[in-house]
Design a protein around this motif. Structure first.
Motif, PDB file in Angstrom:
ATOM      1  N   ILE A  73       0.719  -1.110  -0.079  1.00 53.97           N
ATOM      2  CA  ILE A  73       0.048   0.048   0.146  1.00 53.97           C
ATOM      3  C   ILE A  73       1.006   1.235   0.007  1.00 53.97           C
ATOM      4  O   ILE A  73       1.779   1.172   0.967  1.00 53.97           O
ATOM      5  N   VAL A  74       0.677   2.162  -0.942  1.00 54.44           N
ATOM      6  CA  VAL A  74       1.405   3.531  -1.111  1.00 54.44           C
ATOM      7  C   VAL A  74       0.640   4.626  -0.590  1.00 54.44           C
ATOM      8  O   VAL A  74      -0.385   4.738  -1.096  1.00 54.44           O
ATOM      9  N   THR A  75       1.308   5.262   0.349  1.00 49.73           N
ATOM     10  CA  THR A  75       0.478   6.473   0.899  1.00 49.73           C
ATOM     11  C   THR A  75       1.467   7.426   0.641  1.00 49.73           C
ATOM     12  O   THR A  75       2.610   7.680   0.968  1.00 49.73           O
ATOM     13  N   MET A  76       0.759   8.821   0.097  1.00 45.83           N
ATOM     14  CA  MET A  76       1.481   9.916  -0.481  1.00 45.83           C
ATOM     15  C   MET A  76       0.607  11.078   0.384  1.00 45.83           C
ATOM     16  O   MET A  76      -0.496  10.878   0.557  1.00 45.83           O
ATOM     17  N   ARG A  77       1.554  11.885   1.082  1.00 44.79           N
ATOM     18  CA  ARG A  77       1.084  12.928   1.667  1.00 44.79           C
ATOM     19  C   ARG A  77       1.812  14.130   1.339  1.00 44.79           C
ATOM     20  O   ARG A  77       2.856  14.501   1.227  1.00 44.79           O
ATOM     21  N   ALA A  78       0.880  15.217   0.853  1.00 48.86           N
ATOM     22  CA  ALA A  78       1.344  16.583   0.226  1.00 48.86           C
ATOM     23  C   ALA A  78       0.956  17.739   0.998  1.00 48.86           C
ATOM     24  O   ALA A  78      -0.248  17.626   1.426  1.00 48.86           O
ATOM     25  N   LYS A  79       1.541  18.925   0.926  1.00 47.46           N
ATOM     26  CA  LYS A  79       0.907  20.104   1.513  1.00 47.46           C
ATOM     27  C   LYS A  79       1.893  21.181   0.983  1.00 47.46           C
ATOM     28  O   LYS A  79       3.107  21.125   0.590  1.00 47.46           O
ATOM     29  N   VAL A  80       1.312  22.380   0.598  1.00 48.01           N
ATOM     30  CA  VAL A  80       1.898  23.478   0.224  1.00 48.01           C
ATOM     31  C   VAL A  80       2.951  24.101   1.281  1.00 48.01           C
ATOM     32  O   VAL A  80       2.584  24.233   2.417  1.00 48.01           O
ATOM     33  N   THR A  81       4.090  24.440   0.804  1.00 45.75           N
ATOM     34  CA  THR A  81       5.158  24.769   1.943  1.00 45.75           C
ATOM     35  C   THR A  81       5.647  26.367   1.453  1.00 45.75           C
ATOM     36  O   THR A  81       5.825  26.997   2.642  1.00 45.75           O
ATOM     37  N   ARG A  82       5.151  26.853   0.519  1.00 46.07           N
ATOM     38  CA  ARG A  82       5.387  28.237   0.292  1.00 46.07           C
ATOM     39  C   ARG A  82       4.537  28.609  -0.935  1.00 46.07           C
ATOM     40  O   ARG A  82       4.507  28.028  -2.040  1.00 46.07           O
ATOM     41  N   ALA A  83       4.035  29.872  -1.016  1.00 48.36           N
ATOM     42  CA  ALA A  83       3.462  30.397  -2.370  1.00 48.36           C
ATOM     43  C   ALA A  83       3.983  31.514  -2.717  1.00 48.36           C
ATOM     44  O   ALA A  83       4.186  32.671  -1.917  1.00 48.36           O
ATOM     45  N   PHE A  84       4.093  31.835  -3.904  1.00 49.63           N
ATOM     46  CA  PHE A  84       4.956  32.856  -4.406  1.00 49.63           C
ATOM     47  C   PHE A  84       3.911  33.816  -5.151  1.00 49.63           C
ATOM     48  O   PHE A  84       2.773  33.955  -4.625  1.00 49.63           O
ATOM     49  N   ASN A  85       4.186  34.464  -6.323  1.00 44.74           N
ATOM     50  CA  ASN A  85       2.977  35.334  -7.143  1.00 44.74           C
ATOM     51  C   ASN A  85       2.209  34.407  -7.825  1.00 44.74           C
ATOM     52  O   ASN A  85       0.927  34.206  -7.471  1.00 44.74           O
ATOM     53  N   SER A  86       2.471  33.421  -8.544  1.00 41.58           N
ATOM     54  CA  SER A  86       1.298  32.360  -9.325  1.00 41.58           C
ATOM     55  C   SER A  86       1.942  30.975  -9.082  1.00 41.58           C
ATOM     56  O   SER A  86       1.090  30.085  -9.253  1.00 41.58           O
ATOM     57  N   SER A  87       3.102  30.856  -8.308  1.00 40.85           N
ATOM     58  CA  SER A  87       3.566  29.418  -8.251  1.00 40.85           C
ATOM     59  C   SER A  87       3.421  29.216  -6.636  1.00 40.85           C
ATOM     60  O   SER A  87       3.616  29.909  -5.969  1.00 40.85           O
ATOM     61  N   MET A  88       3.563  27.765  -6.462  1.00 35.71           N
ATOM     62  CA  MET A  88       3.519  27.168  -5.053  1.00 35.71           C
ATOM     63  C   MET A  88       4.472  25.912  -5.079  1.00 35.71           C
ATOM     64  O   MET A  88       4.558  25.265  -6.060  1.00 35.71           O
TER      65      MET A  88
END
Length: 172
Positions: A73-88
């Motif tokens: 079973i493969v578990t992936m966890r993601a979250k935004v660490t920083r936002a710039f103008n239009s990029s994350m």
């Protein structure tokens, strides 16, 4: 100015089972399949943060530290660490679990960069990010260095202008 968001608001957990069609001749998960799953998980996180369509701009180094076997079973966890103008920037971690054996191992980590776009595919502003924990704050602060490195490697920033990177190597 868009209202800031917290990292937990973009957190995504995705789970997949490694089936025979996902494996190579050694019965290990094919790297390309894992990268596909990772991209989807990270993209959902970026969409949750921006409330926009997002496109993948870059993927930092992905090392395969442990094999992921057929039936895991493969578990992936993601979250935004920083936002710039239009990029994350999105940080993603992967674990493989052999449920019958009771074994769970960390297999991969990566930073993805996404750009939010409007309906015509043009970059559009994203909300800023407000870290809450010490770990989130460290990821937030170091994201600028990672961004500058990506831009230098892509030829979009002159190394002499990468102030955050230069500060790492400053000799007193």
């Amino acid at each position: 100015m868009l209202k800031p968001k917290k990292p937990h608001q973009s957190e995504v957990t995705m789970t997949e089972m490694v089936l025979p069609n996902d494996t190579n001749t050694l019965n290990n998960l094919m790297g390309g399949r894992l990268l596909h799953w990772m991209d989807i998980c990270a993209a959902i996180s970026a969409q949750k943060h921006s409330n926009r369509i997002v496109v993948t701009a870059s993927v930092d180094n992905v090392s395969f530290t442990e094999p992921i076997r057929l039936g895991n079973i493969v578990t992936m966890r993601a979250k935004v660490t920083r936002a710039f103008n239009s990029s994350m920037e999105v940080f993603l971690e992967v674990w493989a679990e052999d449920i019958p054996a009771g074994v769970r191992v960390s297999t991969n980590r990566a930073f993805y960069t996404f750009v939010a776009v409007d309906q015509n595919g043009r970059p559009i502003e994203v909300p800023p990010l407000e870290p809450e924990t010490d770990e989130e704050n460290e990821l937030y602060l170091s994201a600028l260095r990672r961004r500058q490195l990506r831009l230098v490697l892509a030829g979009r920033l002159n190394a002499s202008e990468a102030t955050e990177l230069k500060a790492l190597f400053k000799v007193e």
